[in-house]
Design a protein around this motif. Structure first.
Motif, mmCIF file in Angstrom:
data_model
loop_
_atom_site.group_PDB
_atom_site.id
_atom_site.type_symbol
_atom_site.label_atom_id
_atom_site.label_comp_id
_atom_site.label_asym_id
_atom_site.label_seq_id
_atom_site.Cartn_x
_atom_site.Cartn_y
_atom_site.Cartn_z
ATOM 1 N N LEU A 56 -8.075 25.080 9.670
ATOM 2 C CA LEU A 56 -7.724 23.885 8.898
ATOM 3 C C LEU A 56 -6.310 23.418 9.206
ATOM 4 C CD1 LEU A 56 -9.305 24.728 5.416
ATOM 5 C CD2 LEU A 56 -10.118 23.051 7.088
ATOM 6 N N CYS A 57 -5.415 24.362 9.399
ATOM 7 C CA CYS A 57 -4.033 24.019 9.733
ATOM 8 C C CYS A 57 -3.970 23.301 11.078
ATOM 9 C CB CYS A 57 -3.181 25.290 9.768
ATOM 10 S SG CYS A 57 -1.436 24.997 10.126
ATOM 11 N N ILE A 58 -4.713 23.791 12.059
ATOM 12 C CA ILE A 58 -4.727 23.163 13.383
ATOM 13 C C ILE A 58 -5.317 21.759 13.306
ATOM 14 C CG2 ILE A 58 -5.782 23.297 15.681
ATOM 15 C CD1 ILE A 58 -5.515 26.360 15.439
ATOM 16 N N LEU A 59 -6.419 21.601 12.564
ATOM 17 C CA LEU A 59 -7.022 20.276 12.398
ATOM 18 C C LEU A 59 -6.048 19.298 11.750
ATOM 19 C CD1 LEU A 59 -10.620 21.199 11.209
ATOM 20 C CD2 LEU A 59 -10.044 19.910 13.263
ATOM 21 N N LEU A 60 -5.336 19.760 10.726
ATOM 22 C CA LEU A 60 -4.394 18.894 10.021
ATOM 23 C C LEU A 60 -3.211 18.520 10.907
ATOM 24 C CD1 LEU A 60 -3.485 17.498 7.432
ATOM 25 C CD2 LEU A 60 -2.442 19.648 6.709
ATOM 26 N N VAL A 61 -2.645 19.503 11.592
ATOM 27 C CA VAL A 61 -1.490 19.231 12.464
ATOM 28 C C VAL A 61 -1.882 18.279 13.590
ATOM 29 C CG1 VAL A 61 0.087 20.267 14.143
ATOM 30 C CG2 VAL A 61 -0.290 21.375 11.947
ATOM 31 N N ASN A 62 -3.027 18.521 14.203
ATOM 32 C CA ASN A 62 -3.474 17.647 15.292
ATOM 33 C C ASN A 62 -3.792 16.246 14.788
ATOM 34 O OD1 ASN A 62 -3.169 19.809 16.959
ATOM 35 N ND2 ASN A 62 -5.321 19.982 17.538
ATOM 36 N N GLY A 63 -4.358 16.159 13.576
ATOM 37 C CA GLY A 63 -4.649 14.841 13.017
ATOM 38 C C GLY A 63 -3.381 14.051 12.744
ATOM 39 N N LEU A 64 -2.402 14.692 12.126
ATOM 40 C CA LEU A 64 -1.124 14.017 11.877
ATOM 41 C C LEU A 64 -0.418 13.707 13.180
ATOM 42 C CD1 LEU A 64 0.157 16.099 8.814
ATOM 43 C CD2 LEU A 64 -0.799 13.789 8.801
ATOM 44 N N GLY A 65 -0.531 14.620 14.141
ATOM 45 C CA GLY A 65 0.085 14.372 15.440
ATOM 46 C C GLY A 65 -0.530 13.183 16.150
ATOM 47 N N THR A 66 -1.851 13.043 16.061
ATOM 48 C CA THR A 66 -2.528 11.905 16.686
ATOM 49 C C THR A 66 -2.118 10.595 16.024
ATOM 50 O OG1 THR A 66 -4.425 13.328 17.212
ATOM 51 C CG2 THR A 66 -4.767 10.952 17.326
ATOM 52 N N LEU A 67 -2.000 10.602 14.700
ATOM 53 C CA LEU A 67 -1.517 9.411 14.001
ATOM 54 C C LEU A 67 -0.079 9.073 14.418
ATOM 55 C CD1 LEU A 67 -2.899 10.023 10.396
ATOM 56 C CD2 LEU A 67 -3.723 8.352 12.073
ATOM 57 N N GLY A 68 0.735 10.112 14.564
ATOM 58 C CA GLY A 68 2.103 9.893 15.020
ATOM 59 C C GLY A 68 2.153 9.350 16.436
ATOM 60 N N SER A 89 -8.400 19.842 18.989
ATOM 61 C CA SER A 89 -8.541 20.779 17.874
ATOM 62 C C SER A 89 -9.609 21.824 18.176
ATOM 63 C CB SER A 89 -8.897 20.027 16.584
ATOM 64 O OG SER A 89 -7.883 19.110 16.231
ATOM 65 N N ALA A 90 -10.756 21.362 18.674
ATOM 66 C CA ALA A 90 -11.848 22.291 18.989
ATOM 67 C C ALA A 90 -11.444 23.270 20.085
ATOM 68 C CB ALA A 90 -13.089 21.504 19.413
#
Length: 218
Positions: free
Chosen positions: A83-95, A121-122
């Motif tokens: 979940l941490c990786i998914l969240l970090v990658n999601g915020l990173g993609t938005l950034g 993420s996968a």
């Protein structure tokens, strides 16, 4: 020895995450424009875009590092890590999307960025699952072990020893224990609680576990 191996493994883990993130971006481009037939109007090899992607890959692994994803992880829960990786990658993609607007790169595919988030993420999560499985296998066969000394000889200490024996994949080996009561299931008695400092200096354990019962502390 274990600490040196762990540092090397953490470094390789960090580098491989950066490489996987970069390869995920290339894969997302291929899926979007070759497989799904998207219209490509952005110069994908422009120095500015390439610099942004490389910078993103470096930044994302630094964020992983800051969040402790390259630290001691034998007891870390897989779901929380994923979940941490998914969240970090999601915020990173938005950034990354916001950065594209700031530097005037506006003609980019939003779907490609979504694919990038999912693939990166996968890939990182799958790599960590495979690595964890491989390490668990070797630890269960006596390799890459952390040698620990247990302080205590009561119920908590014995329960800790039973838990380790029932989970050999965690890679912990009890060198012995420090306590006043003799307990065969804790292994070798290294001395009593008046000799703690000398015992620890002599044996050089990787970790020391304090498992004292409440009555032993009082």
């Amino acid at each position: 020895m274990v600490k040196r191996n762990q540092s090397m493994l953490n470094a390789l883990n960090l580098i491989s995450d950066g490489v996987l993130t970069l390869l995920s971006y290339v894969c997302a481009l291929w899926l979007r424009f070759e497989v799904l037939g998207g219209r490509q109007t952005l110069q994908l090899t422009s120095p500015r875009l390439v610099a942004l992607i490389f910078g993103y890959c470096i930044l994302i692994v630094l964020v992983y590092y800051a969040l402790g994803l390259y630290g001691y992880g034998r007891l870390r829960r897989r779901r929380e890590e994923g979940l941490c990786i998914l969240l970090v990658n999601g915020l990173g993609t938005l950034g990354l999307m916001a950065t594209f607007y700031v530097v005037r790169i506006v003609d980019f595919s939003r779907l490609m960025l979504v694919l990038f988030w999912l693939i990166s993420s996968a890939a990182v999560i799958l790599k960590r699952m495979l690595l964890r499985g491989a390490l668990s296998y070797y630890r269960s066969h006596g390799y890459n072990l952390k040698h620990v000394i247990v302080i205590g000889s009561g119920h908590l200490a014995r329960q800790y020893a039973r838990d380790l024996r029932s989970n050999p994949q965690l890679g912990f080996s009890i060198m012995g224990y420090i306590g006043c009561e003799r307990q065969d299931d804790l292994g070798k008695c290294l001395g009593d609680d008046t000799q703690v400092e000398a015992i620890l200096e002599k044996n050089g354990a990787d970790e020391v576990i304090v498992a004292l019962d409440p009555q032993d502390i009082a």
